[in-house]
Design a protein around this motif. Sequence first.
Motif, mmCIF file in Angstrom:
data_model
loop_
_atom_site.group_PDB
_atom_site.id
_atom_site.type_symbol
_atom_site.label_atom_id
_atom_site.label_comp_id
_atom_site.label_asym_id
_atom_site.label_seq_id
_atom_site.Cartn_x
_atom_site.Cartn_y
_atom_site.Cartn_z
ATOM 1 N N THR A 118 0.830 -1.205 0.000
ATOM 2 C CA THR A 118 0.000 0.000 0.000
ATOM 3 C C THR A 118 0.865 1.256 0.000
ATOM 4 O O THR A 118 2.086 1.194 0.173
ATOM 5 C CB THR A 118 -0.915 0.033 1.227
ATOM 6 O OG1 THR A 118 -0.111 0.106 2.420
ATOM 7 C CG2 THR A 118 -1.807 -1.199 1.285
ATOM 8 N N PHE A 140 -10.227 -2.376 7.191
ATOM 9 C CA PHE A 140 -9.667 -3.253 6.163
ATOM 10 C C PHE A 140 -10.731 -4.257 5.749
ATOM 11 O O PHE A 140 -11.631 -4.582 6.538
ATOM 12 C CB PHE A 140 -8.450 -4.024 6.686
ATOM 13 C CG PHE A 140 -7.243 -3.177 6.967
ATOM 14 C CD1 PHE A 140 -6.266 -3.008 6.005
ATOM 15 C CD2 PHE A 140 -7.082 -2.564 8.204
ATOM 16 C CE1 PHE A 140 -5.142 -2.235 6.261
ATOM 17 C CE2 PHE A 140 -5.961 -1.789 8.467
ATOM 18 C CZ PHE A 140 -4.994 -1.625 7.500
ATOM 19 N N ALA A 201 0.327 -0.342 5.487
ATOM 20 C CA ALA A 201 -0.102 -1.735 5.624
ATOM 21 C C ALA A 201 0.592 -2.587 4.569
ATOM 22 O O ALA A 201 0.713 -2.177 3.413
ATOM 23 C CB ALA A 201 -1.615 -1.841 5.482
ATOM 24 N N TRP A 218 -7.444 -1.700 1.969
ATOM 25 C CA TRP A 218 -7.356 -0.743 3.082
ATOM 26 C C TRP A 218 -8.223 0.448 2.694
ATOM 27 O O TRP A 218 -7.960 1.116 1.699
ATOM 28 C CB TRP A 218 -5.900 -0.348 3.274
ATOM 29 C CG TRP A 218 -5.612 0.568 4.420
ATOM 30 C CD1 TRP A 218 -6.395 0.848 5.499
ATOM 31 C CD2 TRP A 218 -4.395 1.315 4.613
ATOM 32 N NE1 TRP A 218 -5.762 1.714 6.355
ATOM 33 C CE2 TRP A 218 -4.542 2.022 5.837
ATOM 34 C CE3 TRP A 218 -3.224 1.462 3.879
ATOM 35 C CZ2 TRP A 218 -3.540 2.863 6.331
ATOM 36 C CZ3 TRP A 218 -2.227 2.288 4.369
ATOM 37 C CH2 TRP A 218 -2.381 2.981 5.586
#
Length: 343
Positions: A118, A140, A201, A218
Motif C-alpha cells: 500500500t 480493512f 499496511a 485498506w
Amino acid sequence: VPAGATVKQVLFYWEGFFSSVPDTELRVNGIAVTGTPISERTTFFGFTHSQTHRADITALGLVGPGANSLTITDMDFNKANNGAGVLVIVDDGSDRSIEIRDGNDLAFINFAAPLDTTVPQTFNFAASGVDRVALLDMFFSSVEGEESGAGDVRPTSIEVDAGAGPVLFSNLLNSGDEDEWDTIEVSVNVPAGSTSLTVQAHSRDDLATGHLPASFAWTAAALSLDNEERQGGEGCTPGYWKQPHHFDSWTTYDPSDDYETVFGVDASFTLTLLGALEQGGGKEKALGRHATAALLNTASSGVNYDFTEAEVIAMVQAAYATGKFNKYKDMLADANEAGCGLN
C-alpha cells in the motif's frame, strides 16, 4: 459513543468485489443510502474489481450517545460483499486533532508493483513538549473469510512510525468484524517534539509463519491526538485499587469483571480485574496490574488522570499486538504513580 458526547459526523464506508457494476446503493436500518465512490475501480485479479464508497449519514440521526445498532441490507456486489464500517466523530470536551485518510488501497505480496503493497500515509501535527498517545483507527476488508480464504492463517503487517522508529502490528487482521471485514484501533506513543506519524499496511509475514500473506483492501485510517499538553498529573497505584476498603472508589468497573473481556485481549492468565491487580510478576503480569489501575483511574471523577479510557484500552491492546509489555507498562506506571487524591 461516550455518554455526554455530541455526535458531529457519521461517515459510512462499504467495499466489495464486482465484475461489472459496483453497488453504490444500500439500506441502513431500512433507510436508502447512496454512496460516493472515493476511488477508481481497481482490477485486483482476473475480471474482479474493487471499489470503496462513502456516505455521510449524520443527518439520518441513527447514531447517538450510548450503544448503537445499525443493520445493513441490500448490499449487492455480485462477486463479494466485503463489508461496511462506521466512523463516528464526536465532541467529548477534549482538545484533540482528528485527521482522516480514505480510499481503496489494495495489496498482495505476489502482485506486481504498485499492488504488492500500500501507499504510506503520513499525518502531520504540531509538536508537543511531552510524550503523547495517538489513537489510530482503521478499516480493512477481504483479509479472511469464505471468499478470501477462511480457516487459514493469512499474515498481514501494519507498520507505524511516529518518530521513534517503526512499530509493527502483525497479524491483527482476521475478519474481526465477521466475514471479510476488520475494524482495528492501535495505540502509538508519539515522542515529545515529533511532528508526524506514518502508517503503511503490508501483505507480509513478519512472524515467519510460512503462510502466504493476505491480499486485502485498506479503506480508511483516522488519527486522533491531543493538541494540548496533558494536564492530569494524578493517579492511584495498583496497591490502592486492590485494597478491599477502597472498593467503594471503583466506578464503572467491578472487581469481578473479566480482565480479557474488559481489555479485549487474549491473555496468558484468566483473571478478574481484582485478580490482575493482585498477581505478582513482570512483563505481561506487571502490565495487567498497571492497566487495571489505569482503567480505574480513568473512570474515577476524583482522579485527574493523564489518559482517557479509550487510550488505556488501546495501549493494552497494542502491548499484546507487539509484545512490548514493558514499554506500555512503564507509560501507565508513570501515570499511576503521579499521586493519588482519593481517600
